[in-house]
Write an enzyme that holds these catalytic residues in place. Sequence first.
Site, PDB file in Angstrom:
ATOM      1  N   GLN A   1     -54.606  39.350 -16.914  1.00  0.00           N
ATOM      2  CA  GLN A   1     -54.222  40.228 -15.798  1.00  0.00           C
ATOM      3  C   GLN A   1     -55.109  39.925 -14.595  1.00  0.00           C
ATOM      4  OE1 GLN A   1     -52.655  44.052 -15.664  1.00  0.00           O
ATOM      5  NE2 GLN A   1     -54.595  45.022 -15.095  1.00  0.00           N
TER       6      GLN A   1
ATOM      7  N   HIS B   1     -59.571  43.361  -4.456  1.00  0.00           N
ATOM      8  CA  HIS B   1     -59.383  44.586  -5.250  1.00  0.00           C
ATOM      9  C   HIS B   1     -60.551  45.556  -4.993  1.00  0.00           C
ATOM     10  CE1 HIS B   1     -58.560  47.202  -8.637  1.00  0.00           C
ATOM     11  NE2 HIS B   1     -57.536  46.484  -9.002  1.00  0.00           N
TER      12      HIS B   1
ATOM     13  N   ASP C   1     -50.896  54.779  -8.432  1.00  0.00           N
ATOM     14  CA  ASP C   1     -50.928  53.318  -8.541  1.00  0.00           C
ATOM     15  C   ASP C   1     -49.658  52.784  -7.890  1.00  0.00           C
ATOM     16  OD1 ASP C   1     -51.412  51.041 -11.386  1.00  0.00           O
ATOM     17  OD2 ASP C   1     -51.271  50.708  -9.218  1.00  0.00           O
TER      18      ASP C   1
ATOM     19  N   GLU D   1     -56.314  48.073  -1.624  1.00  0.00           N
ATOM     20  CA  GLU D   1     -56.462  46.642  -1.896  1.00  0.00           C
ATOM     21  C   GLU D   1     -55.504  45.834  -1.011  1.00  0.00           C
ATOM     22  OE1 GLU D   1     -55.425  46.611  -6.041  1.00  0.00           O
ATOM     23  OE2 GLU D   1     -56.500  48.497  -6.335  1.00  0.00           O
TER      24      GLU D   1
HETATM   25  O1  TA6 Z   1     -54.772  47.430  -8.533  1.00  0.00           O
HETATM   26  C1  TA6 Z   1     -54.253  48.384  -9.385  1.00  0.00           C
HETATM   27  C2  TA6 Z   1     -54.183  47.813 -10.787  1.00  0.00           C
HETATM   28  O2  TA6 Z   1     -53.236  46.788 -10.878  1.00  0.00           O
HETATM   29  C3  TA6 Z   1     -53.897  48.977 -11.724  1.00  0.00           C
HETATM   30  O3  TA6 Z   1     -52.595  48.892 -12.265  1.00  0.00           O
HETATM   31  C4  TA6 Z   1     -55.001  48.856 -12.777  1.00  0.00           C
HETATM   32  O4  TA6 Z   1     -54.569  48.022 -13.832  1.00  0.00           O
HETATM   33  C5  TA6 Z   1     -56.116  48.237 -11.953  1.00  0.00           C
HETATM   34  O5  TA6 Z   1     -55.458  47.260 -11.171  1.00  0.00           O
HETATM   35  C6  TA6 Z   1     -57.284  47.707 -12.735  1.00  0.00           C
HETATM   36  O6  TA6 Z   1     -56.920  46.548 -13.415  1.00  0.00           O
HETATM   37  P1  TA6 Z   1     -58.041  45.844 -14.348  1.00  0.00           P
HETATM   38  O7  TA6 Z   1     -57.388  44.599 -14.893  1.00  0.00           O
HETATM   39  O8  TA6 Z   1     -59.222  45.545 -13.459  1.00  0.00           O
HETATM   40  O9  TA6 Z   1     -58.402  46.871 -15.393  1.00  0.00           O
END
Ligand code: TA6
Length: 287
Positions: A82, A158, A202, A262
């Site tokens: 992710q 982020h 979110d 972000e």
């Molecule tokens: O930027 C928002 C997001 O995509 C949320 O959905 C949440 O998952 C956050 O990022 C944090 O993601 P991470 O992979 O750092 O836990």
Amino acid sequence: MPVKVDDTIVTVTSPESPNTSIEILKFGATVLSWKVNGEEKLWLSEHSKLDGSKAVRGGIPLVFPRFGPSKGNHPATDKLPQHGFARNNEWEFLGQVDESTVQFGLSPEEISKEAQEQWGYDFKLIATFKLVSVDKLQLSIEVENLDTKPFDFNFLFHTYFRIPDIKHVQVTNLDNIKYKNQVTNMIETKVSGPILFNGEYDSIFENVPKRIVIDYKSSPYFTIETNQELHDAVVWNPWIEKANSLGDFYPKTGYQHMVCVENGSVTKFNNLNPGAKWEGVTTFTAN
Ligand code: TA6
């Protein structure tokens, strides 16, 4: 001394104010701290890993080449973790541009073998961090395609902004814009008026204005200005359940003292031709 470099962290101190500084972890080229006259402006989890074992929870993680989880529709990035690999690999410290500006680089040599195989393109990222003035921090990212074929990518800063109390926070200038609510998974057309927080929030906003303001008790607290390339914005607060589910989010009440706004290019992939460059720039003002 304006720039101090140790094994893991580079610190830039404002030439105008000794209590104004940024600290950047070489791992992920992640800004851990932005102090303005001694006051910390970013939220960093007390249980954030700073040893390179995982992406930093807080500060300003860099998201590249894909935002979010795999959607199974993009072979080049679907196998990546992710938010991609930029935030969980060691960047090279390239040095200081001037007494208030430093640069970091990432290329295939710096990323894990696994990420290289999964991503497969030759590229160069250059992240530049500049203390523009006592109350302004400028971040820029340059993406260069060094390959012989085009590649697609997302990019996003982020940023975890520190705020006194989420109850009194409003994010303005995102009204009447198409957005995807990630909590309800609905595409919704508009927020009328400022964004308020009273639960997990979110959402991904598409083609946002170049200026977004985070208000606190109805006065500007942070002003965010971006260039056209960073045309999308994600607004996130995990609230209590999500904060509890994130092992490295601590204290669990920390959601009351942070808001993620972000800037990025995430609603669709950018396609970059061989030899071409792309640059995203954002400037934060602590009001
Ligand atoms: O930027 C928002 C997001 O995509 C949320 O959905 C949440 O998952 C956050 O990022 C944090 O993601 P991470 O992979 O750092 O836990």
